[in-house]
Design an enzyme around this catalytic site. Structure first.
Site, PDB file in Angstrom:
ATOM      1  N   GLU A   1       0.822  -1.213   0.000  1.00 10.66           N
ATOM      2  CA  GLU A   1       0.000   0.000   0.000  1.00 10.66           C
ATOM      3  C   GLU A   1       0.857   1.265   0.000  1.00 10.66           C
ATOM      4  O   GLU A   1       0.582   2.239   0.688  1.00 10.66           O
ATOM      5  CB  GLU A   1      -0.953  -0.008   1.199  1.00 10.66           C
ATOM      6  CG  GLU A   1      -1.935  -1.163   1.154  1.00 10.66           C
ATOM      7  CD  GLU A   1      -2.916  -1.162   2.304  1.00 10.66           C
ATOM      8  OE1 GLU A   1      -4.117  -1.385   2.066  1.00 10.66           O
ATOM      9  OE2 GLU A   1      -2.479  -0.963   3.458  1.00 10.66           O
TER      10      GLU A   1
ATOM     11  N   ASP B   1      -7.735  -9.737   3.659  1.00 13.85           N
ATOM     12  CA  ASP B   1      -7.679  -8.531   4.493  1.00 13.85           C
ATOM     13  C   ASP B   1      -8.791  -8.497   5.534  1.00 13.85           C
ATOM     14  O   ASP B   1      -9.720  -7.707   5.396  1.00 13.85           O
ATOM     15  CB  ASP B   1      -7.759  -7.283   3.603  1.00 13.85           C
ATOM     16  CG  ASP B   1      -7.532  -5.994   4.371  1.00 13.85           C
ATOM     17  OD1 ASP B   1      -6.957  -6.039   5.463  1.00 13.85           O
ATOM     18  OD2 ASP B   1      -7.936  -4.928   3.869  1.00 13.85           O
TER      19      ASP B   1
ATOM     20  N   GLU C   1     -13.142  -3.091  11.151  1.00 17.27           N
ATOM     21  CA  GLU C   1     -13.126  -2.358   9.884  1.00 17.27           C
ATOM     22  C   GLU C   1     -14.150  -2.902   8.896  1.00 17.27           C
ATOM     23  O   GLU C   1     -14.766  -2.140   8.148  1.00 17.27           O
ATOM     24  CB  GLU C   1     -11.719  -2.435   9.286  1.00 17.27           C
ATOM     25  CG  GLU C   1     -11.558  -1.796   7.931  1.00 17.27           C
ATOM     26  CD  GLU C   1     -10.157  -1.960   7.365  1.00 17.27           C
ATOM     27  OE1 GLU C   1      -9.947  -1.571   6.201  1.00 17.27           O
ATOM     28  OE2 GLU C   1      -9.267  -2.478   8.085  1.00 17.27           O
TER      29      GLU C   1
END
Length: 690
Positions: A290, A364, A392
């Protein structure tokens, strides 16, 4: 005058009425709990009059950690009918952190012994004794020996030095970097006490998307102040390190880990840190993922980068934790294969003080993923499992999702590489991305506290049953009333599966809206890289749905041990919960028990929504048995969850129906809006979005 007499008459009548009726109302409602703002977590409030237990210190030994153990027993241990003695004993079976609880009998009577080899074991034993008694255990029947299954049990805080918490849903960062080191908030000690109560022994203070400034002298001093608070609780501090720090802070022309000047810079930086923090744990590193800098920028390997840092820390006893999350565009065929492809060939090439930290699943932190194929596939490398405690992808702070089943599902998963080998048995460390912030209740809601708790309890002992841990937490948090246990336990145990059902049933994953990951976005297909788009993960079209990871597709199943790969190769032998993770199937694929894939998909969406409504009804049944502030906040959040579960269900079905043109099964309600309405929803200020 007449008016005044009238007022007094009403007042007297009201008092008499309340005196007569209020006891009846309380009897009907059940016991009313004392109000709580959630700050005390599962540890409970100190008794107004502490139990007068006789607590005896270890003979000839004193330390801040032992003082904490003594204080905890005086503060929190309910009355027991015998003295409690702390004993340091050189028992190798206990290890450095383990403890024993037992009854010693003599002519003078009985004594409850807490034994350990080290001071920290006595503190853990004190908390364990308190937990045992508070959850209904008989102190007179104790015969327990416990030591942690995983040596390093840590929280990873994704906190930035500006106070923002990435993927945090409980307010600003707990660390006030602006006032440290001069002002040390008493809350830091409360945080350390909570962690010690469940055996957490390490904390990474800053975000894996690290700022090099965290390694400057002023921030080392701030970190040292926190380390001083945490040390008596057995907690070592770590820092996330940015690999480009030699350039950003040292002015070097390169950060290539093979460059002698770069290695020398890191050695000097390590020396500087250890002068201030002699027991500093080490560095956590996110590299070449990322956009973060890393060794691959210079043609070097992850082992080259990790080992260079390891050499800088080795003489101080420090550890490098190198994340295997490599989310980059290096493998366009299947993002799920990237970590294995980059790290498995490096097995045996990492230094002894390097731990490779692997996410629980290959993508993820999704509500459900298969266990990562790296577990068991790197026998010559120390591994850590990384879980996300912060939710998340599971509804942020507002959706009730007890993650004990998720953690246990991964830890108990067989690797297939050795007989009886599970993910848990491969681990040198276990890490959880913290859900803690400055909110008064620490985690944004009372039920999010349970995820912090169960993560730590399973890190200590992965064999614990999530339901048993849930009941343990409920009793310590809300009390032991049977009606509360009967209502809240099934709420917790059903909650994670409900989120899976209404966000991604049958192995669908990563269908969340872009960036903030709030709400559904399975239609998103216009982002620059293929694997940024939800359509990449479900591959749905008129003829079918799912990601083919068999030999006819990306062949990701080949990364698993042969016995597991063989089972995953066929839809008929793939667990239904992961069916569409590994297979692209027609909408009319026949499912076990009858019905088509489409009908089963709809059934699970409906089940998820129905489960949330059932959870809310159960919660309504304990009103008056749980203090009003926590009851009301949870009820409000369950209302949000019910609304958003229906939104997820309706938006997803509207999209799938636009592709397959199939009718809903009989009895299944149509979406509340058309697809375009769902596509137009925007949430630019969703919390936790970097």
């Amino acid at each position: 005058m007449r008016q005044g007499r009238h007022r007094r008459g009403i007042t007297g009548w009201a008092v008499r009425f309340c005196a007569a009726v209020l006891p009846l109302l309380l009897l009907l409602l059940g016991p009313v709990a004392r109000a709580s703002d959630g700050y005390s977590l599962w540890l409970g409030e100190p008794a107004p009059t502490p139990a007068a237990n006789r607590i005896e210190a270890p003979a000839g030994s004193s330390s801040p950690t032992i003082a904490l153990a003594m204080a905890e027993l005086r503060r929190s241990l309910p009355r027991v009918p015998m003295p409690v003695r702390l004993v340091l004993a050189d028992d190798p079976a206990l290890g450095d952190e383990g403890f024993g609880l037992r009854i010693a009998r003599s002519g003078k009577g009985q004594t409850l012994l807490i034994t350990a080899r080290r001071d920290i074991g006595l503190l853990y034993g004190a908390f364990a004794l308190v937990r045992h008694v508070r959850t209904g255990g008989d102190p007179g029947e104790l015969a327990l020996t416990s030591r942690p299954a995983v040596p390093l049990r840590m929280l990873n805080h994704w906190d930035n030095i500006d106070g923002f918490v990435e993927r945090g849903y409980a307010g600003r960062s707990l660390w006030d970097w602006w006032t440290l080191p001069d002002f040390v908030d008493p809350r830091y000690a409360d945080y350390a006490r909570a962690n010690a109560s469940v055996g957490i022994n390490a904390v990474v203070l800053n975000n894996v998307n690290a700022s090099a400034e965290s390694l400057t002298a002023p921030y080392i001093a701030k970190t040292a102040a926190l380390a001083d608070v945490f040390r008596p609780y057995g907690i070592r501090v770590f820092l996330s390190a940015r690999l480009s720090a030699p350039q950003e802070l040292g002015g070097l022309p390169t950060a290539d880990p093979r460059n002698p000047s770069v290695a020398a810079w890191w050695r000097e930086k390590a020396d500087e840190i250890y002068r201030s923090i002699p027991d500093f744990g080490g560095f956590l590193v996110k590299a070449n993922s990322e956009g973060q800098p890393g060794p691959r920028d210079y043609g070097a390997s992850h082992a080259d980068g990790a080992n260079m840092l390891a050499a800088a820390l080795a003489r101080h006893g420090g550890t490098v934790i190198w994340r295997a999350f490599v989310y980059a565009d290096t493998d366009p065929t299947d993002r799920a294969k990237q970590a294995y492809a980059e790290f498995q060939p490096l097995d045996g090439r990492f230094a002894d003080n390097v731990i490779v930290q692997v996410k629980n699943g290959p993508i993820d932190f999704q509500p459900r993923e298969p266990a990562h194929p790296l577990f068991g596939a790197m026998p010559a490398t120390r591994l850590a499992a990384e879980f996300q405690i912060t939710k998340e992808y599971l509804g942020f702070a507002t959706h009730l999702a007890y993650l004990g089943p998720l953690f246990a599902e991964t830890l108990a998963a067989p690797t297939g590489h050795r007989p009886g080998q599970t993910v848990a048995s491969t681990l040198s460390a276990i890490a959880g991305v913290a859900n803690i912030g400055r909110d008064r209740d620490w985690t944004g809601s009372v039920f999010n506290q349970a995820n912090w708790y169960v993560f730590a309890r399973l890190a200590w002992d992965p064999s614990l049953a999530p339901e048993a841990v849930a009941r343990e937490w409920i009793v310590q948090t809300f009390g032991a009333e049977p009606a509360v246990l009967a209502a809240v336990t099934p709420m917790m145990m059903q909650s994670r599966e409900a989120v899976v059902d209404y966000t991604g049933p049958l192995g669908l994953a990563h269908l969340f809206a872009t960036g903030h990951h709030y709400g559904p976005g399975p239609w998103v297909d216009d982002l620059a890289r293929p694997e940024w788009n939800p359509v990449y993960y479900h591959r749905a079209g008129p003829s079918g749905i799912g990601f083919d990871r068999t030999a006819t597709g990306s062949n990701a199943i080949a990364q698993y041990a042969p016995a597991i790969a063989a089972r995953l190769a066929r839809p008929e032998t793939t667990p239904p919960e992961l069916l569409l993770w590994f297979h692209h199937l027609p909408w009319d694929f026949p499912m076990p028990g009858g019905g088509t894939l489409w009908h089963e998909l709809v059934r699970r969406y409906d089940r998820g929504v129905a489960t949330v409504h059932a959870m809310r009804r159960r919660w309504a049944s304990v009103r008056g048995r749980i203090d009003e502030p926590r009851w009301h906040k949870t009820d409000s959040f369950l209302a949000i969850q019910a609304r958003e579960a229906a939104w997820w269900r309706d938006a997803s079905l509207a999209y799938w129906m636009s592709l397959n043109h199939l009718p809903l099964p009989p009895g299944s309600a149509a979406p509340a809006h058309d697809l375009e309405w769902y596509r137009q929803q925007r949430f630019p200020h969703a919390p936790g979005n970097p």
